[in-house]
Write an enzyme that holds these catalytic residues in place. Structure first.
Site, PDB file in Angstrom:
ATOM      1  N   LEU A   1       0.847  -1.187   0.000  1.00 36.89           N
ATOM      2  CA  LEU A   1       0.000   0.000   0.000  1.00 36.89           C
ATOM      3  C   LEU A   1       0.885   1.242   0.000  1.00 36.89           C
ATOM      4  O   LEU A   1       1.708   1.423   0.903  1.00 36.89           O
ATOM      5  CB  LEU A   1      -0.899   0.049   1.237  1.00 36.89           C
ATOM      6  CG  LEU A   1      -1.985  -1.014   1.417  1.00 36.89           C
ATOM      7  CD1 LEU A   1      -1.394  -2.360   1.844  1.00 36.89           C
ATOM      8  CD2 LEU A   1      -2.993  -0.544   2.461  1.00 36.89           C
TER       9      LEU A   1
ATOM     10  N   GLY B   1       1.359   4.132   4.583  1.00 37.05           N
ATOM     11  CA  GLY B   1       2.199   3.302   3.720  1.00 37.05           C
ATOM     12  C   GLY B   1       2.562   2.001   4.401  1.00 37.05           C
ATOM     13  O   GLY B   1       3.212   2.011   5.436  1.00 37.05           O
ATOM     14  N   SER B   2       2.156   0.867   3.846  1.00 41.96           N
ATOM     15  CA  SER B   2       2.295  -0.378   4.583  1.00 41.96           C
ATOM     16  C   SER B   2       2.131  -1.580   3.661  1.00 41.96           C
ATOM     17  O   SER B   2       2.164  -1.459   2.443  1.00 41.96           O
ATOM     18  CB  SER B   2       1.260  -0.414   5.716  1.00 41.96           C
ATOM     19  OG  SER B   2       0.018   0.077   5.256  1.00 41.96           O
ATOM     20  N   ARG B   3       1.909  -2.742   4.277  1.00 43.35           N
ATOM     21  CA  ARG B   3       1.845  -3.997   3.529  1.00 43.35           C
ATOM     22  C   ARG B   3       0.852  -4.933   4.212  1.00 43.35           C
ATOM     23  O   ARG B   3       0.714  -4.929   5.439  1.00 43.35           O
ATOM     24  CB  ARG B   3       3.243  -4.624   3.509  1.00 43.35           C
ATOM     25  CG  ARG B   3       3.300  -6.079   3.082  1.00 43.35           C
ATOM     26  CD  ARG B   3       4.735  -6.557   3.043  1.00 43.35           C
ATOM     27  NE  ARG B   3       4.830  -7.991   2.809  1.00 43.35           N
ATOM     28  CZ  ARG B   3       5.929  -8.608   2.415  1.00 43.35           C
ATOM     29  NH1 ARG B   3       7.039  -7.922   2.216  1.00 43.35           N
ATOM     30  NH2 ARG B   3       5.936  -9.918   2.221  1.00 43.35           N
TER      31      ARG B   3
END
Length: 217
Positions: free
Chosen positions: A94, A185-187
């Site tokens: 993301l 912002g990530s996963r």
């Protein structure tokens, strides 16, 4: 579709508004106007769009995307990343421009939620999956006498430094239910058993609660 703003937005936006307020109080109007983009951007980050899944049931054989973003991996579970056992893995990155509200990829009862503090590698890096701050959520669902398990993992990255998980063991979820968010912002990793036929590949874009990741055979 209507869009709401998650409650996590307001404290962050208030902090983000301080530079613009100080500039305005000291008479620097142009600077204040430019700095006002920061709290506006923060509020936009926490947008929570209503989607068809919110009012439309989903078939028991479908696994849906839990997050908006881009598929980085779709295939066998990666060593050091996947939980013990035989799993397939879908990893979604993301960016800060994606919706960060997370949804459950499958229906079932939450059997475990495990939070682990960690580092803040960029979420697209391999080591982020096992070294970064994260939360693992395990679901169990019985269909026709068959018990199905799905594990999904919220992982924060270099900019995102907080996982927000709003479910606990014992909660009963419907596919597409909101379960929390990841900041800035990530996963998201999803682990499904070999009995699921994957429907995405690396490079595909996903929409939470809409994109089909796989189907139970």
């Amino acid at each position: 579709m209507p869009v709401t703003i998650d409650r996590e937005a307001w404290p962050a936006a208030a902090v983000g508004a301080v530079p613009a307020l100080l500039a305005a109080l000291t008479g620097r109007r142009r600077t204040a106007l430019a700095l006002a983009a920061l709290p506006v951007g923060i509020v936009a980050f926490f947008r929570d769009p209503v989607r068809p899944i919110d009012s439309t049931p989903v078939a028991d054989d479908l696994v849906l995307a839990p997050a908006d973003g881009k598929v980085m991996h779709a295939g066998p579970g990666q060593d050091g990343v996947a939980p013990p056992g035989d799993w397939q893995q879908i990893s979604i990155f993301l960016s800060v421009f994606d919706v960060h509200i997370n949804r459950t990829p499958y229906s079932g009862t939450v059997t475990d939620v495990t939070y682990r503090p960690g580092k803040w590698h960029a979420a697209y890096k391999f080591e982020s999956a096992f070294e970064n701050e994260r939360s693992d959520i395990t679901l169990s669902h019985t269909v026709g006498g068959e018990t199905r398990s799905v594990i999904f993992r919220q992982i924060v990255g270099l900019v995102a430094r907080r996982v927000v998980t709003r479910v606990k063991a014992g909660d009963v979820l419907r596919t597409g239910d909101r379960i929390g968010l990841m900041k800035f912002g990530s996963r998201m990793d999803v682990f499904v058993p070999p009995g699921v036929e994957l429907a995405v590949k690396a490079g595909d874009r996903t929409v939470a609660g809409e994109t089909v990741l796989g189907r139970w055979r």
